[in-house]
Design a protein around this motif. Structure first.
Motif, PDB file in Angstrom:
ATOM      1  N   GLU A  79       0.827  -1.203   0.000  1.00 60.51           N
ATOM      2  CA  GLU A  79       0.000   0.000   0.000  1.00 60.51           C
ATOM      3  C   GLU A  79       0.861   1.253   0.000  1.00 60.51           C
ATOM      4  O   GLU A  79       0.564   2.228  -0.682  1.00 60.51           O
ATOM      5  CB  GLU A  79      -0.920  -0.012   1.221  1.00 60.51           C
ATOM      6  N   THR A 125     -13.488  -4.178  -1.121  1.00 61.11           N
ATOM      7  CA  THR A 125     -13.261  -2.746  -0.896  1.00 61.11           C
ATOM      8  C   THR A 125     -11.910  -2.319  -1.450  1.00 61.11           C
ATOM      9  O   THR A 125     -11.784  -1.243  -2.061  1.00 61.11           O
ATOM     10  CB  THR A 125     -13.338  -2.430   0.611  1.00 61.11           C
ATOM     11  N   ALA A 126     -10.893  -3.141  -1.249  1.00 58.08           N
ATOM     12  CA  ALA A 126      -9.557  -2.823  -1.762  1.00 58.08           C
ATOM     13  C   ALA A 126      -9.559  -2.776  -3.289  1.00 58.08           C
ATOM     14  O   ALA A 126      -8.936  -1.900  -3.902  1.00 58.08           O
ATOM     15  CB  ALA A 126      -8.549  -3.860  -1.269  1.00 58.08           C
ATOM     16  N   GLU A 128     -12.175  -2.131  -5.221  1.00 61.42           N
ATOM     17  CA  GLU A 128     -12.962  -0.963  -5.633  1.00 61.42           C
ATOM     18  C   GLU A 128     -12.150   0.321  -5.484  1.00 61.42           C
ATOM     19  O   GLU A 128     -12.234   1.226  -6.318  1.00 61.42           O
ATOM     20  CB  GLU A 128     -14.239  -0.887  -4.792  1.00 61.42           C
ATOM     21  N   ARG A 129     -11.351   0.389  -4.429  1.00 66.26           N
ATOM     22  CA  ARG A 129     -10.524   1.575  -4.213  1.00 66.26           C
ATOM     23  C   ARG A 129      -9.517   1.751  -5.351  1.00 66.26           C
ATOM     24  O   ARG A 129      -9.290   2.872  -5.820  1.00 66.26           O
ATOM     25  CB  ARG A 129      -9.798   1.445  -2.865  1.00 66.26           C
ATOM     26  N   GLN A 130      -8.942   0.677  -5.804  1.00 69.65           N
ATOM     27  CA  GLN A 130      -7.980   0.763  -6.910  1.00 69.65           C
ATOM     28  C   GLN A 130      -8.687   1.076  -8.234  1.00 69.65           C
ATOM     29  O   GLN A 130      -8.147   1.795  -9.077  1.00 69.65           O
ATOM     30  CB  GLN A 130      -7.192  -0.549  -7.035  1.00 69.65           C
ATOM     31  N   ASP A 132     -11.176   2.974  -8.626  1.00 69.06           N
ATOM     32  CA  ASP A 132     -11.465   4.408  -8.641  1.00 69.06           C
ATOM     33  C   ASP A 132     -10.244   5.245  -8.996  1.00 69.06           C
ATOM     34  O   ASP A 132     -10.373   6.429  -9.324  1.00 69.06           O
ATOM     35  CB  ASP A 132     -11.990   4.856  -7.263  1.00 69.06           C
ATOM     36  N   ARG A 133      -9.061   4.645  -8.929  1.00 71.49           N
ATOM     37  CA  ARG A 133      -7.833   5.418  -9.120  1.00 71.49           C
ATOM     38  C   ARG A 133      -7.311   5.400 -10.545  1.00 71.49           C
ATOM     39  O   ARG A 133      -6.372   6.132 -10.860  1.00 71.49           O
ATOM     40  CB  ARG A 133      -6.740   4.875  -8.195  1.00 71.49           C
ATOM     41  N   ASN A 147     -13.464  -7.587  -9.167  1.00 73.37           N
ATOM     42  CA  ASN A 147     -14.571  -7.145  -8.323  1.00 73.37           C
ATOM     43  C   ASN A 147     -15.753  -8.095  -8.454  1.00 73.37           C
ATOM     44  O   ASN A 147     -16.409  -8.444  -7.469  1.00 73.37           O
ATOM     45  CB  ASN A 147     -14.986  -5.725  -8.719  1.00 73.37           C
TER      46      ASN A 147
END
Length: 410
Positions: A79, A125-126, A128-130, A132-133, A147
């Motif tokens: 991370e 969640t991890a 989905e966070r990536q 979004d980036r 996902n």
């Protein structure tokens, strides 16, 4: 004052001296008055002990504690490295997430459903966070597939816990990701999951339609066809269509054409459909058709196949499910003692691992034992009470009847 009275001795410690002490640069002990102050402050140590090098780590640290610490360090390091990268996601980050999804699928059979759900939700969640980036199309595609796979596994965990409406929503989420990415194996797996949710909630016609839709997707491997024909067979048997059920069983047992896909075969684990799971499913289908002999034969085969696997690859769910089917088949032949013997592997399942499939199978046995012909029979009564106690502490029963468990026990 306590140490030196009103004398002229007045030991002090400046910042430079303090940093020499804490930086490991001290060659000899401080002056005697300073040592006296330190020993007064920490009476359980001598000055020499306070300044000696730290002890080496205990070589007897449990391996599982070390493993968890190493895992957390690896996650935090990744991370941290990714946070320093540009707005695009590192390919190494996607590779790591893919490895985690695959590991979750392959280790699912060893985890309690609640534990699996928590881990998978964190992983989703991890991912989905990536997602979004990055705006890179290929990376978006890869992360959407991951996902969807996480959502598919979450649907299985929710089903195993007895949360049928949530399981259905998560399976549909997986199907949407499969459709958006044109990843047909994921679409098929999600439709298959929707099929057996429909079956277990008393909607066999819908289950049959979903199973047919799963089989209609292109690009599937032999394991996918095996799974979806087995689900179709169960739905036909529920509807009383014995001949169609037997045809579906025959198709599920075919060797196939050597076809493979990236999900059922490539990832495998919970996405796969082993021969022992097929035998267990076929046994349940035979029970629905009232064929006790075939049900007992298939249940025995499932137990034999799973016993041939290494211990770490054996699914307690499949073993318990096959054992329950074997007991059910023996009850249909009026062999109560044989049923009680067959259920021995079931009692070994810990409370948190007693998922929906096991609860449903044992509940159906309990219904048979409640028939008038078994009233007053000591073995039947004791067995029925043990099943009640076994299921009462299972996650599906603790959730409550509003979830739908009563429908599938009926």
């Amino acid at each position: 004052m306590r140490l030196f009275g009103n004398g002229t001795t007045n030991p002090t410690c400046g910042e430079t001296q303090f940093r020499r002490w804490t930086g490991g640069k001290l060659q000899t002990l401080p002056a005697a008055p300073t040592c006296m102050v330190l020993e007064a402050m920490w009476p359980e140590y001598t000055a020499a002990q306070l300044f000696e090098p730290p002890a080496l780590a205990d070589p007897q640290v449990p391996a599982n504690d070390l493993e968890e610490r190493v895992r957390m360090t690896a996650e935090e390091a990744l991370e941290g490295a990714d946070a320093t990268a540009s707005a695009a996601v590192s390919d190494n980050t996607i590779d790591e997430l893919r490895d985690q999804v695959e590991a979750a699928a392959r280790q699912y059979h060893r985890m309690a459903p609640a534990q699996a759900y928590e881990a998978l939700d964190k992983l989703r969640t991890a991912i989905e966070r990536q997602r979004d980036r990055t705006q890179v199309p290929f990376q978006q595609q890869e992360l959407m597939i991951l996902n969807g796979q996480a959502a598919a596994l979450l649907a299985v965990a929710a089903f195993d816990l007895g949360y049928f409406p949530s399981a259905r929503s998560l399976a549909r989420t997986a199907a949407v990701f499969g459709e958006a990415t044109r990843f047909t194996p994921l679409q098929a797996y999600a439709d298959g999951t929707l099929a057996y949710i429909a079956y277990h909630t008393g909607n066999p016609t819908e289950a049959l339609a979903k199973a047919h839709r799963a089989l209609a997707h292109g690009g599937l491997g032999d394991l996918a066809y095996r799974r979806h024909h087995a689900i179709r067979a169960r739905a036909h048997a529920y509807l009383g269509e014995a001949e169609a059920a037997r045809q579906a069983i025959h198709l599920s047992a075919e060797d196939g054409l050597g076809r493979r896909d990236e999900l059922h075969d490539g990832v495998g684990g919970e996405f796969g459909f082993s021969l022992e799971r097929l035998a267990m499913s076929t046994s349940t289908t035979a029970l629905l058709m009232g064929d006790a002999a075939q049900a007992e034969s298939d249940a025995r085969r499932a137990l034999e196949l799973i016993a041939q696997r290494p211990a770490e690859e054996q699914s307690a769910h499949v073993r318990a499910g096959a054992a329950a089917d074997l007991a059910h088949a023996r009850l249909l032949a009026d062999d109560v003692d044989g049923a009680a013997e067959a259920l021995h592997p079931v009692w070994d399942v810990p409370a948190e691992h007693r998922q929906t499939g096991i609860v449903v199978r044992t509940a159906r046995i309990r219904q048979i034992l409640a028939r008038p012909e078994y009233r007053g029979a000591h073995v039947a009564k004791a067995l029925a009470e043990r099943i009640e106690d076994f299921n009462r502490v299972s996650p599906p029963h603790r959730i409550g009847p509003h979830i739908g468990l009563l429908a599938i026990e009926g």
